[in-house]
Design an enzyme around this catalytic site. Structure first.
Site, PDB file in Angstrom:
ATOM      1  N   ASP A  45      -2.761  39.376   4.556  1.00  0.00           N
ATOM      2  CA  ASP A  45      -1.836  38.902   3.529  1.00  0.00           C
ATOM      3  C   ASP A  45      -0.726  39.917   3.277  1.00  0.00           C
ATOM      4  O   ASP A  45       0.226  39.634   2.544  1.00  0.00           O
ATOM      5  CB  ASP A  45      -2.573  38.548   2.240  1.00  0.00           C
ATOM      6  CG  ASP A  45      -3.386  39.691   1.663  1.00  0.00           C
ATOM      7  OD1 ASP A  45      -3.352  40.802   2.229  1.00  0.00           O
ATOM      8  OD2 ASP A  45      -4.073  39.477   0.633  1.00  0.00           O
ATOM      9  N   SER A  46      -0.806  41.069   3.938  1.00  0.00           N
ATOM     10  CA  SER A  46       0.307  42.024   3.933  1.00  0.00           C
ATOM     11  C   SER A  46       1.565  41.400   4.520  1.00  0.00           C
ATOM     12  O   SER A  46       2.667  41.936   4.358  1.00  0.00           O
ATOM     13  CB  SER A  46      -0.066  43.285   4.715  1.00  0.00           C
ATOM     14  OG  SER A  46      -0.608  42.947   5.983  1.00  0.00           O
ATOM     15  N   ASP A  84      -6.914  36.648   6.419  1.00  0.00           N
ATOM     16  CA  ASP A  84      -7.155  36.924   5.004  1.00  0.00           C
ATOM     17  C   ASP A  84      -7.169  35.651   4.168  1.00  0.00           C
ATOM     18  O   ASP A  84      -6.298  34.773   4.338  1.00  0.00           O
ATOM     19  CB  ASP A  84      -6.057  37.839   4.450  1.00  0.00           C
ATOM     20  CG  ASP A  84      -6.406  39.308   4.552  1.00  0.00           C
ATOM     21  OD1 ASP A  84      -7.599  39.639   4.688  1.00  0.00           O
ATOM     22  OD2 ASP A  84      -5.476  40.137   4.475  1.00  0.00           O
ATOM     23  N   LYS A 114     -11.399  37.145   5.944  1.00  0.00           N
ATOM     24  CA  LYS A 114     -11.607  38.378   5.181  1.00  0.00           C
ATOM     25  C   LYS A 114     -11.305  38.106   3.718  1.00  0.00           C
ATOM     26  O   LYS A 114     -10.333  37.408   3.405  1.00  0.00           O
ATOM     27  CB  LYS A 114     -10.732  39.515   5.695  1.00  0.00           C
ATOM     28  CG  LYS A 114     -10.965  40.846   4.933  1.00  0.00           C
ATOM     29  CD  LYS A 114     -10.295  42.029   5.602  1.00  0.00           C
ATOM     30  CE  LYS A 114      -8.796  42.047   5.397  1.00  0.00           C
ATOM     31  NZ  LYS A 114      -8.410  42.225   3.957  1.00  0.00           N
ATOM     32  N   GLU A 116     -11.463  40.050  -0.384  1.00  0.00           N
ATOM     33  CA  GLU A 116     -11.535  41.303  -1.115  1.00  0.00           C
ATOM     34  C   GLU A 116     -12.559  41.210  -2.244  1.00  0.00           C
ATOM     35  O   GLU A 116     -12.703  40.161  -2.875  1.00  0.00           O
ATOM     36  CB  GLU A 116     -10.161  41.653  -1.697  1.00  0.00           C
ATOM     37  CG  GLU A 116      -9.100  41.887  -0.641  1.00  0.00           C
ATOM     38  CD  GLU A 116      -7.745  42.269  -1.226  1.00  0.00           C
ATOM     39  OE1 GLU A 116      -7.663  42.469  -2.467  1.00  0.00           O
ATOM     40  OE2 GLU A 116      -6.769  42.362  -0.463  1.00  0.00           O
ATOM     41  N   GLU A 182     -10.695  50.676   2.132  1.00  0.00           N
ATOM     42  CA  GLU A 182      -9.289  51.066   1.985  1.00  0.00           C
ATOM     43  C   GLU A 182      -9.111  52.125   0.912  1.00  0.00           C
ATOM     44  O   GLU A 182      -9.586  51.972  -0.216  1.00  0.00           O
ATOM     45  CB  GLU A 182      -8.411  49.858   1.656  1.00  0.00           C
ATOM     46  CG  GLU A 182      -6.936  50.244   1.505  1.00  0.00           C
ATOM     47  CD  GLU A 182      -5.966  49.085   1.518  1.00  0.00           C
ATOM     48  OE1 GLU A 182      -4.754  49.313   1.346  1.00  0.00           O
ATOM     49  OE2 GLU A 182      -6.428  47.934   1.700  1.00  0.00           O
TER      50      GLU A 182
END
Length: 272
Positions: A45-46, A84, A114, A116, A182
């Site tokens: 999502d970056s 993501d 993925k 978070e 991270e």
């Protein structure tokens, strides 16, 4: 003949072995470039910050992830593609997470998703895993929660270390096949890597992690708004592009471009 496409079990089996090489990709051409060298290619999502100029990953939509996932899929033949789950697409409930993950896997042909979060997301990871959705976890600094953290701060110092450890254990026990650490302190990342039975993938964590991941635009020097301390630039393509575009401008204004070789006459050219 191309090597077989890597799968989540393949990645999990690399625990303690040869380090996993992971990079992000958001487009077909970049996916083709990184595929021969990577074990995991993450459609992160970056993309919102790197390609769309967003201030954080928070505004990224599921539609955006599907679009870029489809583009990356066209460029891969070997690496495991992970996509993501964006902010707001999975936190409400395990059922919501499954609907979002099913859409990503179905429309992009990704091999895994993925998400978070640690302890808070353990039930969701377990729910997805039991329904055939492989999950890569992401703990430590979780960019989607940047507003809660008050910025992109290092995690795991002081009393925070216990919380990060608990997150790591929770996602592993819930069935994640790997976990991204991270901006976690080096000593803590080393301890977690030694304790877990699944691979750890570091980004600003520790060389002791079972693998490493970076944003490809940071590696290539294409994203120049800022440079994270943990990112190493292996090229300065942004500077090269700037020089090339400036040279193009100069040629156009001086009428050096286009030249005779770039235009077409009334009759086809004949070979000598």
């Amino acid at each position: 003949m191309n090597a077989a496409v890597l799968t989540p079990p393949d990645i999990r089996a690399r625990k303690g072995g040869e380090p996993l090489v992971c990079l992000t990709a958001y487009t077909t051409p970049v996916a083709k470039l990184v595929d021969p060298y990577c074990d995991v290619v993450l459609v992160g999502d970056s993309v919102g910050m790197v390609l769309h100029g967003l201030p954080s990953t928070v505004p990224v939509s599921l539609d955006m992830m599907v679009l870029h996932g489809q583009a990356v899929r066209r460029g891969l033949s070997r690496a495991l593609m992970v996509v993501d789950l964006p902010f707001g697409s999975y936190e409400e409930s395990p059922a919501q997470a499954f609907r979002s993950a099913a859409r990503l896997l179905g429309e992009t042909e990704a091999g895994a998703v993925k998400l978070e979060g640690g302890v808070a997301m353990a039930d969701t990871i377990r729910f997805l895993n039991l329904r055939g959705v492989p999950v890569m976890a992401h703990i430590g600094l979780t960019p989607q929660a940047v507003n809660q953290f008050g910025g992109y701060k290092v995690q795991g110092r002081g009393d925070q270390a216990t919380l990060v450890r608990q997150d790591a254990v929770a996602v592993a026990e819930a069935g994640a096949f790997a976990v991204v650490l991270e901006k976690v302190t080096d000593p803590l990342a080393r301890d977690i890597t030694a304790d877990l039975k699944i691979p750890t993938i570091g980004i600003g964590a520790s060389p002791a992690c079972d693998g490493q991941i970076l944003v490809v635009d940071d590696v290539l020097g294409l994203f120049t708004d800022f440079k994270p301390r943990f990112a190493k630039r292996y090229a300065e393509l942004g500077r090269m592009a700037d020089a090339a575009i400036a040279a193009y401008r100069d040629d156009v204004r001086a009428r050096r471009f286009p030249g005779e070789e770039h235009v077409f006459g009334d009759a086809p050219r004949t070979k000598a």
